[in-house]
Design a protein around this motif. Sequence first.
Motif, PDB file in Angstrom:
ATOM      1  N   THR A   1     156.986  40.890  63.007  1.00 54.00           N
ATOM      2  CA  THR A   1     157.761  39.841  63.682  1.00 54.00           C
ATOM      3  C   THR A   1     157.247  39.600  65.091  1.00 54.00           C
ATOM      4  O   THR A   1     157.109  38.449  65.529  1.00 54.00           O
ATOM      5  CB  THR A   1     159.253  40.225  63.733  1.00 54.00           C
TER       6      THR A   1
ATOM      7  N   SER B   1     155.402  36.042  65.599  1.00 48.23           N
ATOM      8  CA  SER B   1     156.176  35.077  66.383  1.00 48.23           C
ATOM      9  C   SER B   1     155.436  34.674  67.652  1.00 48.23           C
ATOM     10  O   SER B   1     155.388  33.489  68.013  1.00 48.23           O
ATOM     11  CB  SER B   1     157.554  35.655  66.734  1.00 48.23           C
TER      12      SER B   1
ATOM     13  N   ILE C   1     150.444  32.679  61.971  1.00 43.22           N
ATOM     14  CA  ILE C   1     150.848  33.803  61.118  1.00 43.22           C
ATOM     15  C   ILE C   1     149.635  34.641  60.753  1.00 43.22           C
ATOM     16  O   ILE C   1     149.653  35.875  60.848  1.00 43.22           O
ATOM     17  CB  ILE C   1     151.541  33.291  59.831  1.00 43.22           C
TER      18      ILE C   1
ATOM     19  N   PHE D   1     155.170  40.054  53.698  1.00 39.00           N
ATOM     20  CA  PHE D   1     155.950  39.420  54.767  1.00 39.00           C
ATOM     21  C   PHE D   1     155.332  38.078  55.155  1.00 39.00           C
ATOM     22  O   PHE D   1     156.033  37.078  55.362  1.00 39.00           O
ATOM     23  CB  PHE D   1     156.018  40.323  55.998  1.00 39.00           C
TER      24      PHE D   1
ATOM     25  N   THR E   1     157.049  34.359  54.694  1.00 35.85           N
ATOM     26  CA  THR E   1     157.262  33.588  55.925  1.00 35.85           C
ATOM     27  C   THR E   1     156.622  32.210  55.827  1.00 35.85           C
ATOM     28  O   THR E   1     157.210  31.198  56.232  1.00 35.85           O
ATOM     29  CB  THR E   1     156.679  34.344  57.144  1.00 35.85           C
ATOM     30  N   SER E   2     155.404  32.142  55.288  1.00 35.45           N
ATOM     31  CA  SER E   2     154.705  30.858  55.189  1.00 35.45           C
ATOM     32  C   SER E   2     155.442  29.895  54.269  1.00 35.45           C
ATOM     33  O   SER E   2     155.508  28.689  54.547  1.00 35.45           O
ATOM     34  CB  SER E   2     153.273  31.057  54.690  1.00 35.45           C
TER      35      SER E   2
ATOM     36  N   ILE F   1     158.571  28.551  56.097  1.00 33.14           N
ATOM     37  CA  ILE F   1     158.170  27.577  57.115  1.00 33.14           C
ATOM     38  C   ILE F   1     157.716  26.274  56.466  1.00 33.14           C
ATOM     39  O   ILE F   1     158.018  25.180  56.967  1.00 33.14           O
ATOM     40  CB  ILE F   1     157.061  28.164  58.013  1.00 33.14           C
TER      41      ILE F   1
END
Length: 451
Positions: free
Chosen positions: A10, A14, A283, A309, A313-314, A317
């Motif tokens: 993260t 981020s 990312i 992860f 996440t991708s 998004i």
Amino acid sequence: MEKSILKNFTKYVSLNVLGMIGLSCYILADTFFISKALGATGIAALNFSIPVYSVMHGIGLMIGIGGATRYSIVKSQHQDQRANSIFSHCMGLGLLIGMLFVLIGIIGPKFLAVVLGADATTLPLTKTYLTTMLCFAPFFIINNVVLAFVRNDHNPNLPMIAMLVGSFSNIILDYIFMFPLKMGMFGAAFATGLAPIISISVLSIHFIKGENNFKFVRSKVYWSSIWDIFSLGLSSFITEVSSAVVLITFNLVILNLEGNLGVASYGIIANIALVGISIFTGIAQGIQPLISKAYGMSNNTVLEKIIKFALVTSLVIAVAIYFGVFFTSDGIIRIFNSEQNLKIAQLTKTGLRIYFIGFFFAGINIIISTYLSAIEQARNAFIISILRGCVVIVPSVLLLSRLWEMTGIWLAFVFTELIVTMIAIPIANSNKEVEIGDKRAGTLAHITIKS
């Protein structure tokens, strides 16, 4: 342990996503201010110029990501002298290649502008933008190199700050140069060229405070070392150059179908897409130091969790981006269509809603490619990147534009990313053993790559 991995993931992701969004705003800010000051002709001229920026940016990423990947691996194996040599080689390469771009900017901007598709209407503006950008090439490249090394030197915060400060400076300078000072296209390019210099100034804090664990050393340069850096960063280079290839191909085909208004429409879509792609790149760059370190330490558990992860996440998004663009397309178009040209508005609205479907697959492809590079599977990473860059996209644009004209052009991006994802996932899932560590260092282990 999983909480610790997620916390690091993260943090790094981020910060890098924020920084990459800032970096991508270099061109987006130009698009906005140029649209206000120079209209559709200015946007078209900018779109003809962007491929050169993508190539410069890609070379900086190739040297930076490739060198920083090897740096992180050897640093985890306590090879400090070799780590310093890698940094020194990367800086030297960046300066040398940057000066070659400066030379091109001095002797051949007009020829380059024509090759990229500029016509009599857009040639003067395209030439001005290209000449100015190319003269700042060393700074664009070195900025990417230093960003990557500082990030891999356990300081992800500073690169994020540097990229954001550079981007915000670009926005402010764009306004000052183009409106109060009325410097036109030169002002837009000059503001963008100053941004990496400002970013490098922020990054220098890492050295001034003595927090750097790498430094310049004099060491003999071997071609094998240069190739090692290039090969590990090649997928990042291909990812960026693919943007240039796609832009050139799309520009030429659209110019044939809809003229400069069509190119202006695509310019709006492409530059907004640049921000979206930068999130996926953020990312990928965020997980690279974590993957390289885990790989150097032969920690297969960490490798598996990080890639999971990243992929989840991708996808999240991608959903947010697509629906955000779908429901706000009219507002987005009004921002960049300063002349309120109906043709541009119609083409752009349809394009946004089709083109951005490709984001569901583009993020997966970028992350898998970077992951494979970080674990020294440069060949597989290259295959994925080159498929995205030209092998699939160019024939798709040429074929689908003949079948469905502009709709076919927008679909070509979606079709390409889908096909590449269908190839990339089996590569990532293949139970192929890869060597971890450096044979020359005398360390060798094996892992099985699994998603």
